[in-house]
Design a protein around this motif. Structure first.
Motif, PDB file in Angstrom:
ATOM      1  N   SER A 672       0.798  -1.227   0.000  1.00 30.88           N
ATOM      2  CA  SER A 672       0.000   0.000   0.000  1.00 30.88           C
ATOM      3  C   SER A 672       0.831   1.278   0.000  1.00 30.88           C
ATOM      4  O   SER A 672       0.280   2.369  -0.120  1.00 30.88           O
ATOM      5  CB  SER A 672      -0.933   0.009   1.216  1.00 30.88           C
ATOM      6  N   TYR A 727       0.497  -5.062   6.629  1.00 28.18           N
ATOM      7  CA  TYR A 727      -0.170  -4.218   7.611  1.00 28.18           C
ATOM      8  C   TYR A 727      -1.647  -4.587   7.733  1.00 28.18           C
ATOM      9  O   TYR A 727      -2.278  -5.082   6.790  1.00 28.18           O
ATOM     10  CB  TYR A 727      -0.042  -2.745   7.223  1.00 28.18           C
ATOM     11  N   ARG A 729      -4.211  -2.626   7.937  1.00 30.86           N
ATOM     12  CA  ARG A 729      -5.088  -1.857   7.032  1.00 30.86           C
ATOM     13  C   ARG A 729      -5.174  -2.511   5.646  1.00 30.86           C
ATOM     14  O   ARG A 729      -6.199  -2.408   4.967  1.00 30.86           O
ATOM     15  CB  ARG A 729      -4.605  -0.411   6.921  1.00 30.86           C
ATOM     16  N   GLU A 730      -4.070  -3.163   5.242  1.00 29.11           N
ATOM     17  CA  GLU A 730      -4.084  -3.875   3.951  1.00 29.11           C
ATOM     18  C   GLU A 730      -4.997  -5.091   4.031  1.00 29.11           C
ATOM     19  O   GLU A 730      -5.756  -5.376   3.088  1.00 29.11           O
ATOM     20  CB  GLU A 730      -2.660  -4.295   3.576  1.00 29.11           C
ATOM     21  N   GLU A 732      -7.607  -5.408   6.012  1.00 28.03           N
ATOM     22  CA  GLU A 732      -9.004  -4.938   6.069  1.00 28.03           C
ATOM     23  C   GLU A 732      -9.517  -4.567   4.684  1.00 28.03           C
ATOM     24  O   GLU A 732     -10.674  -4.831   4.341  1.00 28.03           O
ATOM     25  CB  GLU A 732      -9.092  -3.745   7.027  1.00 28.03           C
ATOM     26  N   GLU A 733      -8.661  -3.943   3.888  1.00 34.10           N
ATOM     27  CA  GLU A 733      -9.082  -3.593   2.528  1.00 34.10           C
ATOM     28  C   GLU A 733      -9.329  -4.848   1.699  1.00 34.10           C
ATOM     29  O   GLU A 733     -10.325  -4.941   0.963  1.00 34.10           O
ATOM     30  CB  GLU A 733      -8.029  -2.711   1.862  1.00 34.10           C
TER      31      GLU A 733
END
Length: 777
Positions: A672, A727, A729-730, A732-733
């Motif tokens: 990301s 990570y 956040r990656e 979750e995406e």
């Protein structure tokens, strides 16, 4: 005269419609001719025929095709005399009279029987290249058009022609057009004729199946006879075939197109005993060149030594440029070879008559056409006039080859040197323009090309256990050849006694025992060296020096791949299977490349390993005229996941068609953080810049065989998509995209969250893994 019919049971014509021979429609036709106001000069002849038939009432009744027709011979002779010109010759002309709708010919010329019957028995009713089902469909279509024309008087535009490919008595392949004329056929109705609206047939296409429901064939019967006439259309059909070949020729079918044309030329010339060879001489950098793929079977150039091949090519080229007229050698003797040294190997190839014709356009040599024959004096310049309509097509074909070669050269140049894509080409153009704007004495190195703040997307489709499959293929080929060598040596030992053969047999068995379970590293090289250095010379010597062993040894050499010099069956099957999968994936990605470029310009780099890998770069610096937004990046990541699912289903679908079963694994790397890439002039490709960015490249290179932590299980598995990330956040995406694709039944319901083993220089990697719904279309 025997009735010629198709093989019993081939069409079951008797079950479709009742059909009988009758002379009545023919006699009615003659009566109309006689009664016409403008007298036909042949009216008196027609009256004689009518009187003859009317004097015998039996001739006015329907006749079953099973009836002995010999008693009607004089009447059939009269029919033939009236229908066919007096110049018709039964030995040289092709005609026949048949039962309506049926493949049953009851009166025919001698040549008709030779061409259209199998040894004078069954009628050849199905042309080459056409299925029985298609012929049946054509027949029923013909029948209904006849019914609509005869009974409903609908203006029907239907052809009665069938193109047959057949072998003439001289052995040549010929194309003939068979016309089946139904003018002497009456259609009779059993019962009342249902009304039909002609507008129905004008407004939509009516199929034979719908007609059979509307008007069952059992409602009708046919009486009369059909006239079969045959015209040789070899020239026009051959020209049409060549036209089609030239129009559809591309790199993948170029060589086969040439072979097809070479098979047609003897047919066009009417000399079946000759062979033809067409060789293009494309121009590269102002010089004519020879492509090896066209020279392997050539009479002049088809020799093993490439140096000699090029030498003879230059001699031929010099001859054609100096003398653009055909070179005709009716008898290839020492004098002809002395005058033209490039003919040196013709006698070795048993070529005793030869013709060399240059193919030119605007005074430029495009290639050559060669005709060869093993019979002396079989060739002269006279038949070449028959190629006058073919010659322009040969010019087009050779020019087309030039275009294909140029495309291949451009592909190589772009692939190997300058892989520029439209998305980034603008920056190279800018750099080139700035370079040209700089005065020559101030120019230094051209400015570097780089793109900042771009997001990378990496995907890999790998062939599971490809090295194991390849090793198995090598081992099976070696084992098969060693078994063949063993059996051959044992057979030789029964004929001659040589201690050396026993020693070779011992080594062969020793190698076979070593290959029983697995292939040890380097073992294949030892086996190949043994076969090349020890087996091959001995068997070749015995084959040349011992007539008794020659059939046995020729059988051995026939089973060896001529290109590789070894048994290569399993390796070829593996390579073909691998190529089929990679090609399917590459074609899909190439098609998708255009789709993803529509949303936002990006750089798409694809390359092959054992499978296919790709990297995509997207960001504002790549698109200089369009504003970048993260929605384009998210769209691309969603596409990446859905396309991997499609590829998994695609490779599974073609799996059963492969000679070697191969499975693919699918993996995505989520990164990301934007990176900087720059164009490396030495490698003609983009690479990452900066120490932190290099971590991305390290991860790419080391995750292809990564294992799940503490399990020893490979992350990538067939039927799944693995997504590597660093990570939360990656993750979750990625889960958002997975949930969406699960709602569409593209992905399975389970999501595995996995920790990965430590890699050299990389730690903390995690992964998601989800199954692909293989049943979803």
């Amino acid at each position: 005269m025997k009735v010629l019919t198709a093989h019993p049971g081939l069409f079951n014509d008797d079950n479709v419609i009742e059909s009988n021979i009758s002379f009545v429609p023919f006699l009615n036709f003659l009566r109309e001719k006689v009664s016409e106001e403008v007298a036909d000069p042949r009216s008196s002849f027609y009256k004689i025929i009518i009187d003859k038939f009317e004097s015998n009432p039996d001739t006015l009744k329907p006749i079953s095709d099973s009836t002995d027709l010999s008693k009607y011979k004089e009447y059939l002779d009269l029919v033939t005399a009236a229908i066919f010109p007096v110049t018709t010759n039964t030995e040289t002309d092709i005609y026949g009279i048949g039962v309506p709708y049926r493949f049953a010919i009851f009166y025919y010329s001698d040549l008709f029987k030779k061409l259209f019957s199998d040894d004078g028995k069954d009628l050849v009713a199905v042309p080459e290249g056409i299925s029985v089902q298609q012929v049946k469909k054509d027949k029923i279509t013909w029948l209904y058009k006849l019914i609509l024309e005869k009974l409903y008087h609908f203006p029907m535009n239907y052809k009665n022609d069938i193109i047959h490919t057949l072998t003439a008595p001289d052995g040549s392949k010929r194309f003939v057009k068979v016309n089946i004329d139904p003018r002497f056929v009456d259609v009779k109705v059993k019962g009342d004729l249902p009304p039909l609206d002609y507008k129905l047939f004008c407004s939509k296409q009516v199929t034979p199946e719908s007609m059979m429901n509307l008007l069952p064939p059992s409602m009708f019967e046919l009486e009369g006879f059909v006239i079969w006439t045959v015209k040789d259309v070899t020239q026009s059909e051959s020209l049409n075939t060549i036209k089609s070949l030239v129009m559809n020729m591309k790199s993948s079918n170029e060589v086969e197109s040439y072979h097809t044309v070479e098979r047609l030329i003897p047919t066009i010339l009417g000399i079946p005993e000759i062979t033809a060879h067409l060789v293009p001489f494309p121009v590269v950098n102002g010089k004519n060149v020879l492509e090896e793929q066209f020279a392997t079977t050539d009479p002049i150039l088809g020799i093993g030594n490439k140096k000699q091949q090029q030498h003879f090519f230059q001699l031929v080229l010099e001859q054609l440029k100096k003398n653009p007229n055909p070179l005709v050698i009716p008898d290839v003797d020492e004098a002809a070879i002395a005058a033209h040294p490039f003919l040196k190997y013709l006698p070795i190839k048993n070529i005793k008559s030869f013709l060399l014709c240059p193919i030119t356009h605007k005074k430029e040599v495009l290639g050559m056409l060669e005709l060869a024959c093993s019979t002396p004096n079989a060739l002269s310049a006279d038949p070449l006039w028959r190629l006058q309509n073919t010659y322009p097509l040969l010019v087009l074909m050779l020019n087309r080859s030039m275009g294909i070669l140029e495309s291949r050269l451009n592909e190589v140049i772009k692939d190997q040197f300058t892989a520029l894509q439209p998305a980034v080409e603008w920056k190279f153009v800018d750099a080139a323009w700035n370079y040209l704007l700089t005065p020559e004495d101030e120019r230094k190195d051209i400015e570097s090309i780089s793109f900042d703040e771009v997001y990378p997307l990496y995907g890999a489709i790998d062939i599971r256990n490809s090295s194991v499959q390849q090793g198995n293929a090598i081992r099976e080929d070696l084992q098969e050849q060693l078994e063949l060598i063993r059996d051959t040596l044992v057979a030789i030992g029964q004929t001659i006694h040589l201690p050396l053969l026993e020693e070779l047999l011992f080594k062969t068995n020793d190698f076979l025992n070593g290959l029983d379970n697995s292939l040890v590293a380097g073992e294949d090289m030892k086996v190949n060296e043994f076969m090349k250095q020890e087996i091959q010379p001995v068997l070749e010597h015995l084959c040349d020096g011992n007539d008794e062993l020659k059939p046995l040894l020729e059988n051995y050499f026939a089973k060896i791949d001529k290109t590789e010099g070894h048994v290569f069956k399993h390796r070829r099957e593996y390579e073909e299977s691998l190529s089929a999968i990679n090609s399917a994936i590459s074609q899909y990605l190439e098609k998708e490349r255009g789709y993803i470029q529509q949303s936002f310009p990006c750089y798409f780099e694809k390359y092959r390993t054992d499978g296919v890998e790709y990297t995509i770069y997207i960001g504002q610096s790549i698109a200089h005229e369009k504003k970048f937004d993260n929605l384009y990046l998210r769209n691309l990541r969603l596409w990446q996941l859905s396309s991997m699912a499609h590829i998994a289903r695609l490779t599974q679908k073609i799996g059963p068609k492969l000679k070697i079963p191969l499975e693919t694994t699918q993996m995505i790397l989520m990164h990301s953080t934007p990176i900087t890439i720059s164009f490396r002039s030495d490698e003609r490709r983009f690479d990452v810049e900066g120490a932190y960015n290099i971590r991305y490249e390290i991860i790419k290179k080391r995750i292809d065989k990564v294992h799940i932590k503490d399990t020893g299980e490979r992350l990538t598995q067939p039927g799944t998509i693995a997504m590597v990330y660093s990570y939360v956040r990656e993750m979750e995406e990625l889960k958002k995209y997975i949930t969406f694709l699960q709602s569409k039944n593209i992905l399975g319901p389970e999501i595995e969250e996995l920790e990965l083993e430590e890699l050299q220089g990389v730690s903390g990697l995690k992964a998601l893994r989800v199954k692909v719904n293989m049943d979803q279309q």
